[in-house]
Design a protein around this motif. Sequence first.
Motif, short mmCIF file in Angstrom:
data_model
loop_
_atom_site.label_atom_id
_atom_site.label_comp_id
_atom_site.label_asym_id
_atom_site.label_seq_id
_atom_site.Cartn_x
_atom_site.Cartn_y
_atom_site.Cartn_z
N ILE A 270 0.82 -1.20 0.00
CA ILE A 270 0.00 0.00 0.00
C ILE A 270 0.86 1.26 0.00
N CYS A 271 2.10 1.15 0.51
CA CYS A 271 2.96 2.33 0.57
C CYS A 271 3.25 2.89 -0.82
N GLN A 272 3.12 2.06 -1.85
CA GLN A 272 3.35 2.54 -3.22
C GLN A 272 2.29 3.54 -3.65
N SER A 273 1.14 3.52 -2.97
CA SER A 273 0.07 4.45 -3.31
C SER A 273 0.09 5.71 -2.46
N ILE A 274 1.05 5.80 -1.54
CA ILE A 274 1.09 6.92 -0.60
C ILE A 274 2.21 7.88 -0.99
N TYR A 275 1.83 9.11 -1.23
CA TYR A 275 2.81 10.14 -1.58
C TYR A 275 3.48 10.70 -0.33
N CYS A 276 2.69 10.91 0.74
CA CYS A 276 3.22 11.54 1.94
C CYS A 276 2.52 10.94 3.17
N LEU A 277 3.31 10.63 4.20
CA LEU A 277 2.77 10.09 5.45
C LEU A 277 3.32 10.88 6.62
N ARG A 278 2.43 11.40 7.47
CA ARG A 278 2.84 12.13 8.66
C ARG A 278 2.18 11.53 9.89
N ASN A 279 2.98 11.19 10.87
CA ASN A 279 2.46 10.85 12.19
C ASN A 279 2.54 12.10 13.06
N VAL A 280 1.39 12.68 13.34
CA VAL A 280 1.34 14.00 13.97
C VAL A 280 2.10 14.05 15.28
N HIS A 281 1.96 13.00 16.09
CA HIS A 281 2.54 13.02 17.44
C HIS A 281 3.65 12.01 17.63
N GLY A 282 4.35 11.72 16.53
CA GLY A 282 5.48 10.80 16.61
C GLY A 282 5.07 9.38 16.31
N SER A 283 6.04 8.47 16.28
CA SER A 283 5.75 7.08 15.94
C SER A 283 6.69 6.15 16.67
N ILE A 284 6.23 4.92 16.86
CA ILE A 284 7.07 3.89 17.46
C ILE A 284 8.05 3.38 16.41
N ASN A 285 9.13 2.78 16.89
CA ASN A 285 10.07 2.09 16.01
C ASN A 285 10.07 0.64 16.44
N LYS A 286 9.39 -0.21 15.67
CA LYS A 286 9.20 -1.59 16.10
C LYS A 286 10.50 -2.38 16.13
N ASN A 287 11.53 -1.89 15.44
CA ASN A 287 12.82 -2.59 15.43
C ASN A 287 13.79 -2.05 16.47
N ASP A 288 13.60 -0.81 16.88
CA ASP A 288 14.51 -0.19 17.85
C ASP A 288 13.72 0.81 18.68
N SER A 290 14.42 2.52 21.16
CA SER A 290 15.14 3.72 21.60
C SER A 290 15.09 4.83 20.57
N ASN A 291 14.79 4.49 19.29
CA ASN A 291 14.76 5.50 18.24
C ASN A 291 13.36 6.03 17.96
N GLY A 292 12.35 5.38 18.49
CA GLY A 292 11.00 5.89 18.32
C GLY A 292 10.71 6.97 19.35
N GLU A 293 9.80 7.85 19.03
CA GLU A 293 9.40 8.88 19.99
C GLU A 293 7.94 9.24 19.79
N ILE A 294 7.20 9.19 20.87
CA ILE A 294 5.80 9.59 20.83
C ILE A 294 5.56 10.64 21.91
N ILE A 295 4.52 11.44 21.74
CA ILE A 295 4.25 12.48 22.72
C ILE A 295 2.77 12.51 23.08
N PHE A 296 2.51 12.69 24.38
CA PHE A 296 1.21 13.11 24.87
C PHE A 296 1.37 14.59 25.22
N GLY A 297 0.29 15.25 25.50
CA GLY A 297 0.45 16.65 25.91
C GLY A 297 -0.78 17.47 25.66
N ILE A 298 -0.62 18.76 25.73
CA ILE A 298 -1.74 19.68 25.57
C ILE A 298 -1.45 20.64 24.43
#
Length: 460
Positions: A270-288, A290-298
């Motif tokens: 499906i990624c071949q059909s996606i021009y741009c992908l944004r995770n607004v509040h960060g994303s996990i890194n399933k392989n590492d 320590s390199n993923g970052e997510i945020i909660f907040g106001i």
Amino acid sequence: MDSIDNIKSSTNRDLLDKLNVTGQLIIIGNGFDLQCKLKSSYVDFYEDRYKGSIQQKLFEINTGTDLKREFRLLDGNLNIWDYILNGYFEVKNEGNPVKQWSSIEEIIELVINNHVAKDMFDISEEEDTFYFFSDLTEGIWSSDSSTGTPKGKYAKDRDTKTYFSFLESLTHITFTFFPQIKSEIKSENNTYPVKKFFLDELKKFEKNFSNYLIQKYNEASSNPSINYLGNSSELMETLIWTDLQLSENEKLANSILSFNYTTPFHSSNICQSIYCLRNVHGSINKNDSSNGEIIFGIYSENIEKDRKDDEKEEEDRTGFTKTFRTLFLNSNRFETNIFDYPVKIIKVYGHSLDEGDYSYFQSIFDAVDLYNNKAVYIYFYYSTDYDRKNAEQIKYDYFKKVAHLFEEYGTTIDNPYHGRNMLHRLILENRIHIKEISSTQPDATWSKYSDKLIKEHISF
């Protein structure tokens, strides 16, 4: 129709600008992952994190206990936000956790805005005014350094006893995990070290959720009976290709704005059909992890400046906002933008449409000039298969959320007349559609409810 890869592969920007490209923006929330059988709700996390009677034991912790030992016995990863959240549920919801992540962020917001006494313990400001961080800082400042026990600060009348008991426990927890805090406070009016401690603890809480989500992501992706990656690809394909009216030579640039922390589309065709992908509040890194970052907040517009605050106090709270923290998610690494091509189609699925996220929708609607641009169509999709018994109520509740979103957006438009008739105009021009994602009938229920919604939610 040309594939998106043909658009991406061209190096001639002038040529790209001349191509007949339609931009499609798909906005997804946690409902998308839940529909794909990923256990990503706060209730899922809550039940996994607080197994057994941990939540009750956590709230019963007080200054008379060996706090470090108690926390180790419960779970070494617990911290001050676990205590606050469980305290909130115990006081407000009789121990039942809220279901929406946005509600967790509302609890963070009430803490940061010094509204714990008012919103959590229902203490009227007319009766007595309390300031959470000032009260907590003063309690720490007046505490016995050897024991961390507050001295006399919390001898209050019975109407506020629960609130100050809660503060007393927080003081003890803060002393236990941050023993140098009293020397950093310097004076009872300096709340910055306490707020920094709370922010550091929030980052640990986020990391714990990130680790949980990675575990569930990997389990759901490897389990054929769940088939998370297959489900997510199929659902995204449905979202992409539903309700399209493109000419034979027209190209489609699909952008995804995700309020989730997952990026399953990188693992499938499906990624071949996606021009741009944004995770607004960060994303996990399933392989590492320590390199993923997510945020909660106001949100920055929810930062309040009360009469005891000065500019420094307001600046302290800014550090908790999503806008401020998102700046550190390396946004400059992106080569594509959701508005590289004129967005003519906006689709929303699985998003709670809570008021905390209205600023994002406002920015998008402004960017595409939704009121005046008759080439822009917006679709709101929902699912009811998870609760067929209450399907009709789910539909109508969602329709009301959509109506309220446009009511609020209308208040931001410079022309007050345009603001008042925003939704009505979209309906008349057939540019807004609300439908069940699995439905093959166009707007089968929208026509049923539209007149009622107009009467209830639109003023002229």
